[in-house]
Design a protein around this motif. Structure first.
Motif, PDB file in Angstrom:
ATOM      1  N   GLU A 111       0.624  -1.048   0.034  1.00  0.00           N
ATOM      2  CA  GLU A 111      -0.040  -0.237  -0.053  1.00  0.00           C
ATOM      3  C   GLU A 111       0.803   1.179  -0.157  1.00  0.00           C
ATOM      4  OE1 GLU A 111      -4.061  -1.386   1.772  1.00  0.00           O
ATOM      5  OE2 GLU A 111      -2.379  -0.826   3.317  1.00  0.00           O
ATOM      6  N   SER A 112       1.955   1.449   0.984  1.00  0.00           N
ATOM      7  CA  SER A 112       3.122   2.041   0.581  1.00  0.00           C
ATOM      8  C   SER A 112       3.738   2.831  -0.695  1.00  0.00           C
ATOM      9  CB  SER A 112       3.797   2.370   1.673  1.00  0.00           C
ATOM     10  OG  SER A 112       4.983   1.702   1.269  1.00  0.00           O
ATOM     11  N   ARG A 113       4.029   1.973  -0.931  1.00  0.00           N
ATOM     12  CA  ARG A 113       4.395   1.942  -2.703  1.00  0.00           C
ATOM     13  C   ARG A 113       3.231   1.926  -3.647  1.00  0.00           C
ATOM     14  NH1 ARG A 113       7.797  -3.657  -3.154  1.00  0.00           N
ATOM     15  NH2 ARG A 113       8.595  -3.893  -1.118  1.00  0.00           N
ATOM     16  N   ILE A 114       1.910   2.016  -3.071  1.00  0.00           N
ATOM     17  CA  ILE A 114       0.835   1.823  -4.907  1.00  0.00           C
ATOM     18  C   ILE A 114      -0.230   3.258  -4.545  1.00  0.00           C
ATOM     19  CG2 ILE A 114      -1.672   0.835  -5.878  1.00  0.00           C
ATOM     20  CD1 ILE A 114       0.662  -0.737  -6.653  1.00  0.00           C
ATOM     21  N   HIS A 115       0.742   4.074  -5.529  1.00  0.00           N
ATOM     22  CA  HIS A 115       0.199   5.547  -5.722  1.00  0.00           C
ATOM     23  C   HIS A 115      -0.996   5.511  -6.282  1.00  0.00           C
ATOM     24  CE1 HIS A 115       3.303   6.091  -2.012  1.00  0.00           C
ATOM     25  NE2 HIS A 115       3.792   5.904  -2.971  1.00  0.00           N
ATOM     26  N   THR A 119      -4.798   3.671 -11.079  1.00  0.00           N
ATOM     27  CA  THR A 119      -4.359   4.274 -12.760  1.00  0.00           C
ATOM     28  C   THR A 119      -3.682   3.297 -13.566  1.00  0.00           C
ATOM     29  OG1 THR A 119      -3.255   5.940 -12.153  1.00  0.00           O
ATOM     30  CG2 THR A 119      -4.977   6.597 -13.119  1.00  0.00           C
ATOM     31  N   ARG A 120      -3.415   2.241 -13.044  1.00  0.00           N
ATOM     32  CA  ARG A 120      -2.102   1.391 -12.910  1.00  0.00           C
ATOM     33  C   ARG A 120      -3.243   0.703 -13.221  1.00  0.00           C
ATOM     34  NH1 ARG A 120       2.305  -0.073  -9.226  1.00  0.00           N
ATOM     35  NH2 ARG A 120       2.954  -2.031  -9.156  1.00  0.00           N
ATOM     36  N   GLY A 121      -3.922  -0.077 -13.902  1.00  0.00           N
ATOM     37  CA  GLY A 121      -4.583  -1.599 -14.626  1.00  0.00           C
ATOM     38  C   GLY A 121      -4.316  -2.592 -13.673  1.00  0.00           C
ATOM     39  N   ILE A 122      -4.803  -2.278 -12.723  1.00  0.00           N
ATOM     40  CA  ILE A 122      -4.684  -3.547 -11.599  1.00  0.00           C
ATOM     41  C   ILE A 122      -6.226  -4.387 -11.640  1.00  0.00           C
ATOM     42  CG2 ILE A 122      -5.069  -5.008  -9.292  1.00  0.00           C
ATOM     43  CD1 ILE A 122      -3.345  -2.286  -8.270  1.00  0.00           C
TER      44      ILE A 122
END
Length: 176
Positions: A111-115, A119-122
């Motif tokens: 969670e600290s890395r995914i900002h 828009t990341r395409g998960i």
């Protein structure tokens, strides 16, 4: 299979470091590198997020499965998309090339890395939180993993060393 010809397949959540670690492993082990998320984008000529927005999360998972089933990558480090584990057929196909390595990263670190969650395409339903995705996928990662790497409190150099050591140990046991 000769360890110098086998591939290593990296699985894990978005933000686990599959692409970053994969590139460094490829350099350390003199292997080619492929990121299956990039293959999907090249084939569709759009970002993962665009596929999600236009066709939904199941279409993205289907696109990922097709790319993985076509994969013929001996002597590669293969960084898969986070949702690769939803396809049993794709995971079994990848196992033909070498061990599946799960980069087990705690939720708080991810969670600290995914900002850029939106828009990341998960590949996830719109109402599913990142914690929900983690809870749903982690058992699948563990199910398919030949090697589990605990990524908590380790830097990239330590992770590279551990992957190389564990892969060599697994190969020795496989050959015995």
């Amino acid at each position: 299979m000769n360890p110098y010809h086998q591939s290593l397949i990296l699985i894990g959540m978005p933000g686990a470091g599959k692409s970053t670690l994969g590139l460094l492993l490829a350099k350390s082990l003199a292997k080619d590198f492929v990121d299956t998320d990039l293959l999907i984008q090249l084939e569709h000529r759009k970002t993962l997020q665009d596929i999600l927005n236009e066709q939904g999360h199941l279409a993205l998972r289907e696109a990922e499965e097709k790319v993985l089933l076509k994969a013929q990558y001996p002597n590669h480090i293969i960084a898969t998309g986070g949702s690769a584990v939803y396809s049993s057929a794709a995971m079994q196909h990848l196992k033909h090339f070498g061990p599946i390595i799960f980069l087990d990263t705690p939720l708080n670190i991810l969670e600290s890395r995914i900002h850029n969650m939106n828009t990341r395409g998960i590949a996830r339903p719109a109402n599913q939180t990142f914690a929900d995705v983690y809870a749903e996928r982690r058992p699948l990662y563990l199910q398919y993993a030949d090697i589990v790497i605990d990524c908590k409190d380790k830097n990239l150099e330590q992770l590279i060393d551990e992957v190389i050591y564990e892969e060599a140990e697994a190969f020795i046991q496989y050959e015995a």
